[in-house]
Design an enzyme around this catalytic site. Sequence first.
Site, PDB file in Angstrom:
ATOM      1  N   CYS A  50      79.611  86.590  -5.244  1.00  0.00           N
ATOM      2  CA  CYS A  50      81.095  86.921  -4.684  1.00  0.00           C
ATOM      3  C   CYS A  50      81.404  88.243  -3.802  1.00  0.00           C
ATOM      4  CB  CYS A  50      82.092  86.986  -5.837  1.00  0.00           C
ATOM      5  SG  CYS A  50      81.847  88.461  -6.914  1.00  0.00           S
ATOM      6  N   CYS A 149      69.852  84.179  -7.706  1.00  0.00           N
ATOM      7  CA  CYS A 149      69.575  82.993  -6.739  1.00  0.00           C
ATOM      8  C   CYS A 149      68.662  82.165  -7.862  1.00  0.00           C
ATOM      9  CB  CYS A 149      68.773  83.209  -5.312  1.00  0.00           C
ATOM     10  SG  CYS A 149      68.301  81.676  -4.648  1.00  0.00           S
ATOM     11  N   GLN A 741      74.435  64.405  -8.647  1.00  0.00           N
ATOM     12  CA  GLN A 741      73.157  63.959  -8.249  1.00  0.00           C
ATOM     13  C   GLN A 741      73.164  62.338  -8.236  1.00  0.00           C
ATOM     14  OE1 GLN A 741      71.157  67.048 -10.719  1.00  0.00           O
ATOM     15  NE2 GLN A 741      69.741  66.079  -9.749  1.00  0.00           N
ATOM     16  N   GLU A1226      59.236  69.486  -8.411  1.00  0.00           N
ATOM     17  CA  GLU A1226      59.138  69.900  -9.661  1.00  0.00           C
ATOM     18  C   GLU A1226      57.561  70.248 -10.198  1.00  0.00           C
ATOM     19  OE1 GLU A1226      62.629  67.155 -11.853  1.00  0.00           O
ATOM     20  OE2 GLU A1226      60.640  66.131 -11.534  1.00  0.00           O
TER      21      GLU A1226
END
Length: 1282
Positions: A50, A149, A741, A1226
């Site tokens: 923000c 992040c 998703q 992954e």
Amino acid sequence: MATAVVVTVNGLQYQVPNTYGEISLNEFLRKNLLLTGTKVMCREGGCGICVVYVEYPDPSQQGVVVQRSINSCLCPVLSCDGWSITTVEGTGNRVTPSPIQQQLTKHYGTQCGYCTSGMIMNMHGLTKKYNGSALTKQIVEDSFDGNMCRCTGYRPILDAFKTFASDSKPACHAVVDLEDISGQGPGVKCPTTGETCFGTCPKPHESQMAITNPINLQAASWDQPKTLTELYSRMAALAGKRLFLVAGHTSPGVYKDGPYDAYIDTKKISDLYLKRVASTTFIGANVTMTDTIDFFNQTATSNPRFSYLAAVAGHIKKIAGTPVRNAATWAGSLMLKRTHPEFPSDIFLCFEVANALITVQSSDTDKLVISPLALLTTNMDSPRRVITSAGFPGFDANVLFRLYKIMPRSQNAHALVNAAFRAQVDRSQPGKFVIGSPALIFGNITGSFNHASLTENYLKGKDIGDATVLAGALKILHDEIKADDVPAEATPAYKQSLSCSLFYKFALEIVGNSANSRFRSAVGSLSRPISSGTQDFPTNASNYPLTQPIPKLESLVQCTGEAKYISDTDSGTMLYAAFAVAERGNADIVKIDSTDAMKYPGVVKVLTAMDIPGVNNINPNANVDQEEALASAKALFAGQPVAVVVGSSQTAAEEGAKLVKVTYANAQTPILTCRDAIDAKSFFPSIPDMVIGDAPTAIKNAPSRVKGVLEIGSQMHFYMETQAAVCTPTDDGMDVESGTQWVDWVQGGVAQCLGVKKNLINVSVKRIGGAYGGKISRGNIIACGAALAAHAVNKPVKMFQSLWDSAKMIGKRNPYYVEYEAGFDANGKLAGIITNVYANCGQTATESPVSAVTLWGDNGYNCPNWKVSMTNCKTNLPANTWTRAPGSTESIFFIEYIMEHIAQTLGKPSIDVKRANFYKNGDRTITGQPLKDFTLAELTDSFLTSASYRQRLQDAATFNLNNRWRKRGISVTPMKYGSTWNGNNFNCFISIFHSGGTVAVSHGGVEMGQGINTKVAQVVAYELGIPLDLVSIKPNFSLTNANANSTGGSVTSELVSLAAINCCSQLKARIDPIKNTMPNASWSDIIEACFVKTIDLSARSWIAPKTTGDDAPVNYNTYGVTCTEVELDVLTGEHQITRMDVIHDCGESMSPLVDVGQIEGAIVMGLGYYTSEELVYEKTTGALVTYSTWKYKPPTTKDIPIDFRVQILQNSSNPSGVLRSKLVAEPPLCMTCSVVFALREAIKAARDEISQGHDWFQINAPMTVEKVQQYCLPDIAQFTYN
């Protein structure tokens, strides 16, 4: 008293009415000004997404402008009176981006992009602050301690921003001149007005802009006095009222103590910004922590008697993150400590050890000068008093100060224990160190324990260099530390041990060279140099744009704030919804009372299970367990939705939800862990064992055997955009924008809950701000809740969950408990393995990945005999769900753990044992498939050489020999990862438009940061032979991509690319006959000719791979190797990754920058899983305690490897893949367990010092700071000088 304040945003002035006292700057920007480039997540100042840049006149210095970046979520908009605020939209756009936005784009510094604007604005503030000064790489790296992040792994973000540093190497990247960024700054005159420049000027014809979506509030009063006299008068007039004094207003990020009757903003009182150095150093109450740090450092440098203030400044720099420190005041922290004695205030610690004196006043004549300790019990209410300043005495050079803060991660975290020590040391007698006036101050022990008074008294006049005195002090301190046992805080045992360890460090520093050099390794903290990284990847220019290393298509609009997310959707007619949730689990629901909720201003409606028009079940598939949209009769877990509250604002909905009262009966102790479930025999239906050969007999007959247990915890997804949905009733159904998703799952779930046909629900998603599996099925909870609300009120309804609600309600990665036994020979060659795997599923087992052990549980190792038992444990937690690399991560960890146990038993380096067990081509894996592409042995051998593993292993041993209290460990994890396509099905729809030949693509995947849109665009451009800029990717829509599977499992990018190839083949078959008649024509002309001949320029493809026989279930394997080296502080448990080498096989990478980003992001998420991310539940209710950024700690910029080397395997290909590529998102996470075993090696070295390292010892992940220290077995009996 003014009725409004004036705020300038991006050059436009706005009048904000005084009724906005409880509206944050963030809400004002997003809701009222529709500047949604500024994001919101935690509302605690803990995530940094923000951040905005602000400028305002310095109240203490005429003509000086304060310039800094702050958290807009904590800043009340009314406190911005006279401020000039810049959001990401005010720095550049996609047509004319700023240099910062360009650099972050070029460096592939965005993935999901939801954190990006906060990163941009924090860097914008740095360039302003250091305009014309020396901005260094160290300053850049230090300044991103408050920005989170989850996607990128931080490395590319730091690399991008370091290009602005004066010490950046031009050979790597062009250094950007700060003057190109910032032409304004303090002292610069405005060419228009001739006055001091504030960075932006209001446009004259728009000097009073209207506020969009004005909020009508009956709010607490707001006042802003200009002098202390006015302040005293206003405080006195509010006697008996709940009053909040506003300066930094960061405390609500820790404690939600409202509501208040009145607010008084003190920021314009110049007397509160005092900074003066004489015989005493004075500092005003409104001086921010950032300015306090700068002032203390300057004072320490210029005046030897105040040199200790440099240590104080260094400690204050460990508080929160840069944007918080830019706003927070030291006085606010002291008052927070006074209100909440348990708060581990670093400011209190610093000021108390410095013998600071605090001035508090209620008038010009009523003045108290007291210690920080006395402040905690001083009457501040009758009369109402305020802190005005603090004074710091000077100290002679023989007074030593040391301050410590041990945190669950490297930065931006409150202390597990913090400590500050002061001692006057008399060194006049050779070899003696006599202590005078000692101060030993600790935080986070108990709410009332601050000084170790008994130990202080013992030390007075004694020689700390005397080993018996040290032992005596340690014994007294050990007995004196009696910590509270608080959920989600460090255990009392660790706090006691740590407190003694910190004092021991201090004693070692006092005696200096009188102690043995091996023992002096305890002095200080781990030193972290500036991080760096290398990225090595192949590319093939002949195939461009395929294999071309390009930034993601969305990168630039993410950097400019123009990328829109579902959470950004808003309108004046929209209503808002929030869930009321159960406060405990495993209890019957007797009554749900919405009376108080309906009385809250702005609440429109409260819905319960009886209001659901269709089926109370979010899962549209009859073959999976039912999950109620709203609990009807039983609260299965704390956090379960029991009602939907609809309000005119998000605040009204959320506050109303808190007022819904649930009456429970038959409350039972919740089952929370696998061990709880085993004890209670609480299991879901049994799963058949996997049996290969005869493992029990093989183990019995093996020359050597190991047996043990292991446990591994859970992990929150921590997506930066929390769960969101916007539902709009239409004349024939409902439009649903869902952060999902899985579009088809949402469509079916909403239709089922509303009791309507599926074709009446239109679902769309353009992008989502991170997911990691948490939005595959869990998005249905939010979409169904918003749809029920929209249906009930017949208006658009938005549900955008708070981080707290999302954390409590949404399932996470499955925790595991595993029992194992293995047999092997003298070389470590496996004979048989038995495992009993227990997975904690929560309330349903629908998404349990426990059977993944039958697919990935062998990793790369050939064992002829297996017996694997799998049990799904039924617990009172939310239904745990898929989390990045679900099942595969844990399965590989299990077998790696067993291999490490075998290696220690044999006394061999674990990689040698692993290497001896590698498969060979032709061997059959545990899936029964023969290996035909096994390259892991050769890859590992070359990797060990390139990573200098053997030399580094020897270097670590030498380091450990020379250092008693610092240890290093190094470990290698190889990986075989099978890609499975079965069960997946996806669409692709491509249209080519005449009048230019541009191409639009809609595919069945969802862009969530993984770069799927970029890969598809590159594939389409490559297949059609056209420039990439002619291709545009459109949102996923339930009509054009009907019945598609979820985006997950790392295979979606390649499968939708395969669908796109099929579409392109159809199109080329139609276009080529025309093209062949126009040999020199442009693409545009060819398409126009096709259009004239009425050729269909659209194509659709449906991909549903079904491999069989030796090709099932694994379509192909990918391989990788990771080497992790760590260093740990034995006394505290703090540790850091000094170097990490990673190589991953991407085949022929479609998009190398995308794939490198996926590797780095997966690695850092895995490091969090295995080290700092720990979930804690309250044992009697089952409520999640670690639901906020205050308690839950994913990695930050300084938790990544210091030296981070990533390589995509050269000269690789994949004949079984799409365009010769391999999956990537992954698998790299599966290798991050190497950090666990590197830490284990370091811990073993520490235990070897006390002859406790030879035998195997169990370790459980995550390897938190506390666990690591406790595994090292430190004891005060070991704390000596020689």
